[in-house]
Scaffold this active site. Structure first.
Site, PDB file in Angstrom:
ATOM      1  N   LYS A 214       0.832  -1.207   0.000  1.00 47.97           N
ATOM      2  CA  LYS A 214       0.000   0.000   0.000  1.00 47.97           C
ATOM      3  C   LYS A 214       0.869   1.261   0.000  1.00 47.97           C
ATOM      4  CE  LYS A 214      -3.267   2.903   0.653  1.00 47.97           C
ATOM      5  NZ  LYS A 214      -4.337   3.127  -0.285  1.00 47.97           N
ATOM      6  N   CYS A 268      -3.802  10.776   1.228  1.00 47.16           N
ATOM      7  CA  CYS A 268      -3.056   9.525   1.045  1.00 47.16           C
ATOM      8  C   CYS A 268      -1.657   9.753   0.517  1.00 47.16           C
ATOM      9  CB  CYS A 268      -3.826   8.624   0.093  1.00 47.16           C
ATOM     10  SG  CYS A 268      -5.555   8.486   0.562  1.00 47.16           S
TER      11      CYS A 268
HETATM   12  N1  SAJ Z   1      -1.423  14.952  -8.986  1.00 48.38           N
HETATM   13  C1  SAJ Z   1      -0.521  15.744  -9.722  1.00 48.38           C
HETATM   14  N2  SAJ Z   1      -0.079  15.294 -10.931  1.00 48.38           N
HETATM   15  C2  SAJ Z   1      -0.496  14.096 -11.454  1.00 48.38           C
HETATM   16  C3  SAJ Z   1      -1.390  13.290 -10.706  1.00 48.38           C
HETATM   17  C4  SAJ Z   1      -1.843  13.742  -9.471  1.00 48.38           C
HETATM   18  O1  SAJ Z   1      -0.136  16.847  -9.289  1.00 48.38           O
HETATM   19  O2  SAJ Z   1      -0.052  13.765 -12.570  1.00 48.38           O
HETATM   20  C5  SAJ Z   1      -1.893  15.425  -7.683  1.00 48.38           C
HETATM   21  C6  SAJ Z   1      -3.408  15.662  -7.628  1.00 48.38           C
HETATM   22  O3  SAJ Z   1      -3.738  16.936  -8.127  1.00 48.38           O
HETATM   23  C7  SAJ Z   1      -3.683  15.520  -6.143  1.00 48.38           C
HETATM   24  C8  SAJ Z   1      -2.669  14.458  -5.696  1.00 48.38           C
HETATM   25  O4  SAJ Z   1      -1.698  14.401  -6.722  1.00 48.38           O
HETATM   26  O5  SAJ Z   1      -3.415  16.731  -5.449  1.00 48.38           O
HETATM   27  C9  SAJ Z   1      -3.259  13.085  -5.431  1.00 48.38           C
HETATM   28  O6  SAJ Z   1      -4.231  12.751  -6.412  1.00 48.38           O
HETATM   29  P1  SAJ Z   1      -4.344  11.291  -7.084  1.00 48.38           P
HETATM   30  O7  SAJ Z   1      -5.455  11.313  -8.065  1.00 48.38           O
HETATM   31  O8  SAJ Z   1      -3.018  10.895  -7.613  1.00 48.38           O
HETATM   32  O9  SAJ Z   1      -4.628  10.305  -5.854  1.00 48.38           O
HETATM   33  P2  SAJ Z   1      -5.713  10.236  -4.635  1.00 48.38           P
HETATM   34  O10 SAJ Z   1      -5.056  10.835  -3.437  1.00 48.38           O
HETATM   35  O11 SAJ Z   1      -7.052  10.732  -4.998  1.00 48.38           O
HETATM   36  O12 SAJ Z   1      -5.821   8.631  -4.472  1.00 48.38           O
HETATM   37  C10 SAJ Z   1      -4.637   7.851  -4.303  1.00 48.38           C
HETATM   38  C11 SAJ Z   1      -4.677   6.663  -5.289  1.00 48.38           C
HETATM   39  N3  SAJ Z   1      -3.382   5.993  -5.306  1.00 48.38           N
HETATM   40  C12 SAJ Z   1      -2.696   5.784  -6.451  1.00 48.38           C
HETATM   41  O13 SAJ Z   1      -3.099   6.143  -7.540  1.00 48.38           O
HETATM   42  C13 SAJ Z   1      -1.396   5.037  -6.332  1.00 48.38           C
HETATM   43  C14 SAJ Z   1      -5.781   5.681  -4.872  1.00 48.38           C
HETATM   44  O14 SAJ Z   1      -5.760   4.510  -5.702  1.00 48.38           O
HETATM   45  C15 SAJ Z   1      -5.581   5.257  -3.396  1.00 48.38           C
HETATM   46  O15 SAJ Z   1      -6.604   4.357  -2.974  1.00 48.38           O
HETATM   47  C16 SAJ Z   1      -5.659   6.521  -2.553  1.00 48.38           C
HETATM   48  O16 SAJ Z   1      -4.579   7.385  -2.952  1.00 48.38           O
HETATM   49  C17 SAJ Z   1      -5.539   6.087  -1.092  1.00 48.38           C
HETATM   50  O17 SAJ Z   1      -6.571   6.067  -0.402  1.00 48.38           O
HETATM   51  O18 SAJ Z   1      -4.439   5.720  -0.663  1.00 48.38           O
END
Ligand code: SAJ
Length: 417
Positions: A214, A268
């Site tokens: 995780k 997360c």
């Molecule tokens: N972000 C960027 N650039 C990108 C992708 C994301 O700046 O290219 C930023 C987003 O704007 C945001 C942050 O990262 O601020 C996180 O967003 P996210 O969509 O990457 O992830 P979360 O936090 O919504 O969900 C993540 C997911 N983990 C992964 O993709 C590895 C989800 O599958 C998990 O279940 C969740 O964390 C969790 O609960 O741990």
């Protein structure tokens, strides 16, 4: 339904526990949801929900009406206990597992021979083993599993959630699950349980590996976002359009650079990598650096805004487009966009306009400042000298580029670049 899974108790009814409880109940299993907050219990027993997640309200209401779901402040005997409580920080990024301990101690009196206990909370490596210790202390009359040890009265496993907010009900069923048993027999037992509602693959491993899996998934994403964020700083210095650069680089068959932004938010990705760093600080150099790069990004954006405001910044007005932590959601938790808007509004005496189509009222921290107004994107742009795009909400794509003419523009997401 296997006879041994007739009653399930889910402890912690938040963003993960509640949807999980609702999905299990929708399969005709009797589920007791346990939480420490009385208002949560009342809301759920009335068939309503206290969190925002598409389709959850309907599934929960049906489960309550059909008698498969009930909520209580007190645990009761069950065949399976699934713990999904928060694991926040304490002190300097140190994981706080006290809610896991409290949950384990609260269910201990209700365990019996044949019980299955599963931890789903994101946890530092070794937490499942600690949980076994807490359970064993409370119940010396029962035997508990040790890695590689003999069969025990109670089976214990760790299975992390991996669902994406906004798609939780779909991903709970469709995603593959990593299921770490204290012993392989524990893993097999937990897999039998998850098969009740998971269509994805259930992959057996040891509890410690599942805990680390995780953390690895979210640290992987964090490191990759940090790479993109660092590139954006380098490109600013070298006068290169980072969005064009990444598009071009991603034409390479083995390159897939993620997108830079104003920083990393949510509960997360900005949190979990620190659990790895805390466990192995000497070794986790890259992971710690990535965290610092991503945490530093809001400050780099603020410097750009100060520059754009210039020396005569006092009377100039700023528009912030977006407050959420990522596009097309209303979630402001740990949002770098909110951090930037708040800091700048505290420091800037001129008018500040905020456009966030997913909320109806400003968060209290912004409202209290008195000179910040929540308006539409178009109104914010019209009124502002400096326009800062913080979240790439779909609605902002509709903005007429003509209205941006003559404004100082800071596009942290590359929406208009
Ligand atoms: N972000 C960027 N650039 C990108 C992708 C994301 O700046 O290219 C930023 C987003 O704007 C945001 C942050 O990262 O601020 C996180 O967003 P996210 O969509 O990457 O992830 P979360 O936090 O919504 O969900 C993540 C997911 N983990 C992964 O993709 C590895 C989800 O599958 C998990 O279940 C969740 O964390 C969790 O609960 O741990």
């Amino acid at each position: 339904m296997p006879k041994s899974f007739q009653k399930v108790s889910v402890v912690g009814l938040g963003y993960i526990g509640l949807p999980t409880a609702a999905v299990i109940a929708s399969k005709g299993v009797s589920v007791l949801g346990v939480d420490v907050q009385p208002h949560v219990i009342e809301t759920l027993n009335a068939g309503d929900i206290h969190i925002v997640e598409p389709d959850l309200a309907g599934v929960l209401r049906a489960a309550v009406q059909q008698g498969y779901f009930r909520a209580s402040l007190q645990p009761e005997p069950a065949d399976v206990f699934l713990i999904a409580v928060p694991t926040p920080f304490k002190g300097d990024h140190e994981p706080d597992v006290s809610f896991v301990e409290a949950a384990a101690r609260s269910i201990a009196p209700y365990l019996q021979k044949g019980s299955l206990v599963i931890l789903e909370s994101t946890s530092p490596v070794g937490t499942t083993e600690k949980m076994v210790t807490w359970l064993a202390q409370a119940r010396p009359d029962l035997s508990f599993p040790v890695p590689g040890g003999a069969p025990a009265d109670v089976a214990v496993a760790y299975c992390p959630e991996r669902v994406l907010p906004g798609r939780v009900l779909h991903e709970l069923v469709a995603n593959d699950r990593v299921i770490g048993g204290m012993t392989s027999a524990c893993a097999e037992r937990a897999i039998d349980f998850y098969r009740l509602f998971v269509d994805g693959q259930c992959l057996a491993t040891a509890a410690r590996t599942a805990e680390m899996a995780k953390l690895t998934e979210n640290a992987f994403r964090d490191v990759n976002i940090a790479f993109a964020n660092e590139l954006s700083l380098i490109c600013d210095r070298l006068d290169i359009n980072v969005w064009e650069l990444i598009k071009l680089a991603n034409h390479h068959p083995r390159v897939n650079v993620l997108q830079p932004g104003p920083g990393v938010g949510g509960h997360c990705i900005a949190v979990d990598p620190w659990f790895i760093v805390h466990s192995a600080p000497e070794q986790a150099q890259l992971i710690a650096t990535a965290r610092r790069v991503n945490d530093g990004k809001p400050h780099a954006v603020m410097d750009k805004i100060r520059q754009a405001l210039g020396a005569g910044g006092v009377g100039r007005s700023i528009a912030f487009l977006g407050l959420a932590f990522k596009p097309d959601i209303d979630d402001l938790r740990e949002s770098p966009a909110l951090e930037i808007a708040l800091h700048m509004a505290q420091e800037h005496v001129g008018p500040v306009y905020v456009a966030e189509p997913h909320i109806n009222a400003l968060p209290a921290s912004l409202k209290a400042l008195g000179h910040v107004r929540l308006v539409t994107a178009q109104d914010a742009i019209s009124a502002a000298d400096v326009v800062v795009l913080l979240v790439n909400h779909s609605q902002f794509k509709e903005v007429d580029p003509g209205t941006l003419q003559g404004k100082a523009l800071i596009d942290t997401r590359g929406l208009w670049s």
